[in-house]
Design an enzyme around this catalytic site. Structure first.
Site, PDB file in Angstrom:
ATOM      1  CE  LYS A  82      -2.437  -0.431   3.731  1.00 41.44           C
ATOM      2  NZ  LYS A  82      -1.829  -1.673   4.261  1.00 41.44           N
ATOM      3  NE  ARG A 117      -4.250  -1.210   9.607  1.00 46.60           N
ATOM      4  CZ  ARG A 117      -3.180  -0.621   9.076  1.00 46.60           C
ATOM      5  NH1 ARG A 117      -3.242   0.627   8.678  1.00 46.60           N
ATOM      6  NH2 ARG A 117      -2.067  -1.287   8.935  1.00 46.60           N
ATOM      7  NE  ARG A 157       7.780  -3.093   5.757  1.00 45.73           N
ATOM      8  CZ  ARG A 157       6.473  -2.830   5.753  1.00 45.73           C
ATOM      9  NH1 ARG A 157       5.912  -2.290   4.688  1.00 45.73           N
ATOM     10  NH2 ARG A 157       5.738  -3.124   6.803  1.00 45.73           N
ATOM     11  NE  ARG A 186       6.756  -0.716   9.704  1.00 46.45           N
ATOM     12  CZ  ARG A 186       5.652  -0.510   8.984  1.00 46.45           C
ATOM     13  NH1 ARG A 186       5.726   0.150   7.837  1.00 46.45           N
ATOM     14  NH2 ARG A 186       4.483  -0.931   9.394  1.00 46.45           N
ATOM     15  NE  ARG A 206       2.073  -4.729  10.817  1.00 47.16           N
ATOM     16  CZ  ARG A 206       3.084  -4.578   9.947  1.00 47.16           C
ATOM     17  NH1 ARG A 206       4.236  -5.170  10.146  1.00 47.16           N
ATOM     18  NH2 ARG A 206       2.910  -3.828   8.884  1.00 47.16           N
TER      19      ARG A 206
HETATM   20  P1  AMP Z   1       0.738   0.830   8.544  1.00 42.78           P
HETATM   21  O1  AMP Z   1       1.967   1.604   8.272  1.00 42.78           O
HETATM   22  O2  AMP Z   1      -0.455   1.315   7.781  1.00 42.78           O
HETATM   23  O3  AMP Z   1       0.953  -0.663   8.397  1.00 42.78           O
HETATM   24  O4  AMP Z   1       0.366   1.074  10.085  1.00 42.78           O
HETATM   25  C1  AMP Z   1       1.282   0.734  11.090  1.00 42.78           C
HETATM   26  C2  AMP Z   1       0.542   0.541  12.414  1.00 42.78           C
HETATM   27  O5  AMP Z   1      -0.132   1.744  12.788  1.00 42.78           O
HETATM   28  C3  AMP Z   1      -0.539  -0.533  12.401  1.00 42.78           C
HETATM   29  O6  AMP Z   1      -0.027  -1.846  12.583  1.00 42.78           O
HETATM   30  C4  AMP Z   1      -1.389  -0.076  13.582  1.00 42.78           C
HETATM   31  O7  AMP Z   1      -0.774  -0.379  14.812  1.00 42.78           O
HETATM   32  C5  AMP Z   1      -1.365   1.447  13.432  1.00 42.78           C
HETATM   33  N1  AMP Z   1      -2.461   1.926  12.553  1.00 42.78           N
HETATM   34  C6  AMP Z   1      -2.336   2.589  11.366  1.00 42.78           C
HETATM   35  N2  AMP Z   1      -3.527   2.892  10.855  1.00 42.78           N
HETATM   36  C7  AMP Z   1      -4.454   2.409  11.727  1.00 42.78           C
HETATM   37  C8  AMP Z   1      -5.874   2.389  11.745  1.00 42.78           C
HETATM   38  N3  AMP Z   1      -6.603   2.953  10.747  1.00 42.78           N
HETATM   39  N4  AMP Z   1      -6.501   1.805  12.792  1.00 42.78           N
HETATM   40  C9  AMP Z   1      -5.795   1.259  13.803  1.00 42.78           C
HETATM   41  N5  AMP Z   1      -4.444   1.220  13.842  1.00 42.78           N
HETATM   42  C10 AMP Z   1      -3.768   1.794  12.820  1.00 42.78           C
END
Ligand code: AMP
Length: 234
Positions: free
Chosen positions: A23, A101, A140, A173, A184
């Site tokens: 994404k 999400r 990654r 990360r 996740r």
């Molecule tokens: P991402 O970079 O989009 O994979 O987001 C990294 C982390 O941020 C996720 O694993 C969640 O812990 C948190 N996070 C990001 N967006 C959301 C969301 N819309 N709802 C809940 N947690 C989020």
């Protein structure tokens, strides 16, 4: 690279996909191709982690959830989105990356957009086979300084552990560690996947096979967007 014929229009999009579906990479490419303003909730949480003095209490508390690979509570995420609701009126449109999400987040977004008299043009779903996701996430590496993304097999840096772009150190990360990845992927399957049906029912879902080179996936996405949304909405 192919660009859609009505690229000059305003696009209002949300991106959906499992962790590791690419994404973030596609958000960057789509931003260049379409000019829609990107808003990544994950990036906001990471910025708060890297700059804790400027982050409020809620964003600071979100770090614990994030490091474990858990979803941050809806109330925190929704406050963050409401604080940035002016982004929804961005002249170039918007692209939500990583939000919504959960179903409550999706319903809150529906209500927010209705209140602002705006409509999504499409929700792009990046579909990747589960076995590929794991390999993408565990390999990654991210530059601690400029956030450029590498992969130990698919996109290695020229010098091991060093960013090609700025010379910064490449790190894994915290939420790309195996334990957090399992959490996740589980959250994605149980909590995020029901959103596919939510948006399919609204005829907004555009599913893209997100395997192959990023440029190929982008081309597929642009084609599918134009097919799905032929008329300019301004
Ligand atoms: P991402 O970079 O989009 O994979 O987001 C990294 C982390 O941020 C996720 O694993 C969640 O812990 C948190 N996070 C990001 N967006 C959301 C969301 N819309 N709802 C809940 N947690 C989020």
């Amino acid at each position: 690279m192919q660009t859609p014929p009505d690229v000059g229009r305003t696009w209002r999009l949300a991106l959906l996909g499992a962790p590791g579906a690419g994404k973030g990479t596609q958000a960057q490419l789509l931003t260049s191709a379409l000019g829609a303003c990107p808003l990544s909730t994950g990036d906001v949480f990471r910025a708060a982690r890297d700059n804790p003095k400027r982050a409020g209490a809620a964003l600071a508390a979100a770090q614990t959830f994030m490091a474990r690979g858990e979803l941050v509570p809806d109330s925190v995420v929704l406050d963050l989105i409401r604080e940035r609701s002016r982004c929804l009126h961005c002249k170039g449109g918007f692209m939500l990356d990583g939000f919504p999400r959960t179903l409550p987040q999706a319903r809150a977004l529906d209500a927010l957009l209705a209140a602002e008299k705006l409509r999504l043009d499409a929700v792009i779903y990046f579909d990747v086979a589960p076995e590929l996701l794991l390999a993408r996430l565990t390999g990654r590496r991210v530059c601690a300084r400029c956030q450029a993304v590498f992969h130990i097999q698919n996109r290695p840096s020229r010098i091991d552990g060093v960013c090609d772009q700025c010379g910064g150190a490449l790190e894994q990360r915290a939420d790309d560690q195996p334990k957090a990845i399992a959490v996740r992927l589980d959250a994605y399957r149980k909590i995020t996947m029901p959103l596919l049906e939510h948006y399919r029912r609204q005829d907004l879902l555009v599913a893209i096979r997100a395997e192959g080179e990023p440029a190929e996936i982008l081309a597929r996405t642009l084609d599918a967007l134009v097919l799905h949304t032929p008329a300019a909405s301004g």
